[in-house]
Design a protein around this motif. Structure first.
Motif, mmCIF file in Angstrom:
data_model
loop_
_atom_site.group_PDB
_atom_site.id
_atom_site.type_symbol
_atom_site.label_atom_id
_atom_site.label_comp_id
_atom_site.label_asym_id
_atom_site.label_seq_id
_atom_site.Cartn_x
_atom_site.Cartn_y
_atom_site.Cartn_z
ATOM 1 N N TYR A 12 0.836 -1.198 0.000
ATOM 2 C CA TYR A 12 0.000 0.000 0.000
ATOM 3 C C TYR A 12 0.876 1.255 0.000
ATOM 4 C CZ TYR A 12 -3.555 -3.339 1.506
ATOM 5 O OH TYR A 12 -4.400 -4.408 1.579
ATOM 6 N N SER A 13 0.493 2.210 -0.828
ATOM 7 C CA SER A 13 1.152 3.510 -0.782
ATOM 8 C C SER A 13 0.610 4.287 0.421
ATOM 9 C CB SER A 13 0.882 4.290 -2.066
ATOM 10 O OG SER A 13 -0.498 4.642 -2.153
ATOM 11 N N ARG A 14 1.276 5.358 0.769
ATOM 12 C CA ARG A 14 0.799 6.186 1.880
ATOM 13 C C ARG A 14 -0.569 6.784 1.567
ATOM 14 N NH1 ARG A 14 6.272 6.317 2.179
ATOM 15 N NH2 ARG A 14 7.217 6.215 4.265
ATOM 16 N N LYS A 46 -4.086 6.253 3.685
ATOM 17 C CA LYS A 46 -4.962 7.358 4.092
ATOM 18 C C LYS A 46 -6.401 7.118 3.632
ATOM 19 C CE LYS A 46 -1.356 10.932 4.097
ATOM 20 N NZ LYS A 46 -0.859 12.169 3.428
ATOM 21 N N ARG A 47 -6.563 6.609 2.418
ATOM 22 C CA ARG A 47 -7.906 6.322 1.907
ATOM 23 C C ARG A 47 -8.570 5.199 2.694
ATOM 24 N NH1 ARG A 47 -6.013 5.453 -4.024
ATOM 25 N NH2 ARG A 47 -7.912 4.189 -4.142
ATOM 26 N N LEU A 48 -7.798 4.193 3.066
ATOM 27 C CA LEU A 48 -8.346 3.096 3.867
ATOM 28 C C LEU A 48 -8.783 3.601 5.236
ATOM 29 C CD1 LEU A 48 -5.768 0.295 2.983
ATOM 30 C CD2 LEU A 48 -8.197 0.307 2.375
ATOM 31 N N ILE A 49 -7.962 4.443 5.857
ATOM 32 C CA ILE A 49 -8.313 4.990 7.166
ATOM 33 C C ILE A 49 -9.579 5.828 7.058
ATOM 34 C CG2 ILE A 49 -7.573 6.502 9.041
ATOM 35 C CD1 ILE A 49 -6.108 3.797 8.878
ATOM 36 N N ALA A 50 -9.666 6.659 6.016
ATOM 37 C CA ALA A 50 -10.859 7.491 5.828
ATOM 38 C C ALA A 50 -12.100 6.637 5.605
ATOM 39 C CB ALA A 50 -10.646 8.439 4.649
ATOM 40 N N ALA A 51 -11.937 5.487 4.957
ATOM 41 C CA ALA A 51 -13.075 4.620 4.651
ATOM 42 C C ALA A 51 -13.613 3.890 5.873
ATOM 43 C CB ALA A 51 -12.684 3.614 3.575
ATOM 44 N N THR A 108 -12.946 0.982 16.121
ATOM 45 C CA THR A 108 -12.178 -0.257 16.220
ATOM 46 C C THR A 108 -11.484 -0.571 14.894
ATOM 47 O OG1 THR A 108 -13.608 -1.175 17.939
ATOM 48 C CG2 THR A 108 -12.308 -2.737 16.660
ATOM 49 N N CYS A 109 -12.206 -0.412 13.778
ATOM 50 C CA CYS A 109 -11.590 -0.656 12.464
ATOM 51 C C CYS A 109 -10.418 0.293 12.236
ATOM 52 C CB CYS A 109 -12.636 -0.466 11.362
ATOM 53 S SG CYS A 109 -13.926 -1.720 11.318
ATOM 54 N N ARG A 110 -10.616 1.563 12.568
ATOM 55 C CA ARG A 110 -9.567 2.558 12.367
ATOM 56 C C ARG A 110 -8.355 2.245 13.236
ATOM 57 N NH1 ARG A 110 -7.975 7.459 14.705
ATOM 58 N NH2 ARG A 110 -7.162 8.993 13.189
ATOM 59 N N ARG A 154 -14.690 0.224 -0.357
ATOM 60 C CA ARG A 154 -15.151 1.596 -0.206
ATOM 61 C C ARG A 154 -14.049 2.599 -0.534
ATOM 62 N NH1 ARG A 154 -17.790 4.288 5.285
ATOM 63 N NH2 ARG A 154 -18.619 6.158 4.269
ATOM 64 N N ALA A 155 -12.795 2.234 -0.220
ATOM 65 C CA ALA A 155 -11.654 3.117 -0.492
ATOM 66 C C ALA A 155 -11.191 3.030 -1.941
ATOM 67 C CB ALA A 155 -10.498 2.771 0.444
#
Length: 284
Positions: A76-78, A82-87, A100-102, A199-200
């Motif tokens: 994963y790129s940075r 970031k997109r995964l965290i936002a999702a 919990t997911c975050r 979602r991301a």
């Protein structure tokens, strides 16, 4: 050879025909690289048997299917992290809350823990004052201490404070909880990650057999750690054993499995070698 003997049963070698060998090699699933490893072992076995007269002919196939491409982890790129965290924000997933997911994603990306290590953390294992995680009897039955940086420690402190007070807070209670107050299962975590990943919009080409996995976050941690060391001008070769210890590996060869060569890593390594070749430093 033991599995071949079990599959064929008690019989003379000359009673083994090509059909039986084919059934053993094929197994029950699609052709994998293990098919070729089995064939290589049998070739050596039959060379030995023919040379010493234990067999008069070889029932092994003369041709083999093409080997499938070697599986490559997804780094994963940075931006993708970031997109995964936002999702993770918004909807609840598979009995897991958004916090919990975050927290799980940031914990894996910030420490390179194995998924099982993160899910098995108890409250007593997370020393928030010292910024230390106690990883107890993980793979190879090893116990180690994993420090967390200041940013990740603040995230863990916040999650611990927001953790639902109605659930037990005894030392042996799980740190990461489902919405029912239970310990996360690996299947639940991976199922939630699939939804987050979709979602991301983080995915391989649609024709790819495997899509990015939650475990690949550990690979991304290792690769990005090397990139950071190269950019800092650190002695990467000297630091590799430290990375192996941090990841919980017994031998450095296991760590090398995680160091997938990405364009970014290759570029940083090339810049370091160029600097070394020009007499800039001795840490190539």
């Amino acid at each position: 050879m033991k599995s071949f003997s079990r599959a064929l049963g008690d019989r003379d070698m000359d009673q083994v025909d090509s059909g039986q060998v084919h059934m053993y090699l094929a197994g029950k699933g699609p052709v994998t690289r293990f098919w070729h490893r089995k064939l290589d072992a049998l070739r050596g076995f039959y060379r030995f048997a023919l040379a010493r007269g234990y067999a008069t002919s070889s029932p092994l196939p003369l041709t083999a299917p093409q080997q499938p491409l070697l599986f490559a982890p997804y780094i994963y790129s940075r931006d993708e992290i970031k997109r995964l965290i936002a999702a993770t924000a918004g909807r609840e997933r598979c009995n897991l809350s958004s916090p919990t997911c975050r927290t799980l994603l940031l914990l894996l990306y910030g420490t390179g823990l194995r998924i099982s290590e993160a899910l098995h953390l108890d409250l007593a294992d997370v020393d928030l004052d010292a910024g230390i995680l106690h990883i107890r009897e993980s793979k190879f039955y090893k116990t180690r201490l994993v420090p967390t940086g200041a940013d990740l420690t603040r995230i863990l402190v916040h999650y611990r404070a927001e953790r639902n007070p109605q659930f037990p807070a005894t030392p042996d209670a799980p740190f990461l909880l489902t919405q029912r107050g239970q310990r996360l299962s690996r299947a639940g975590a991976e199922n939630a990650f699939k939804q987050i990943r979709e979602r991301a919009g983080v995915r391989r080409d649609k024709s790819a057999r495997y899509q990015p996995r939650l475990h690949d976050v550990r690979h991304a941690f290792a690769v990005n750690r090397l990139i950071s060391w190269y950019r800092e001008g650190s002695d990467v070769q000297r630091l590799l054993p430290q990375l192996a210890t941090y990841l919980g590996h017994v031998h450095i060869a296991a760590t090398q499995h995680y160091l997938t060569m990405t364009p970014e890593l290759l570029r940083e390594a090339s810049l370091r070698f160029e600097h070394y070749a020009l007499g800039g430093d001795t840490h190539a």
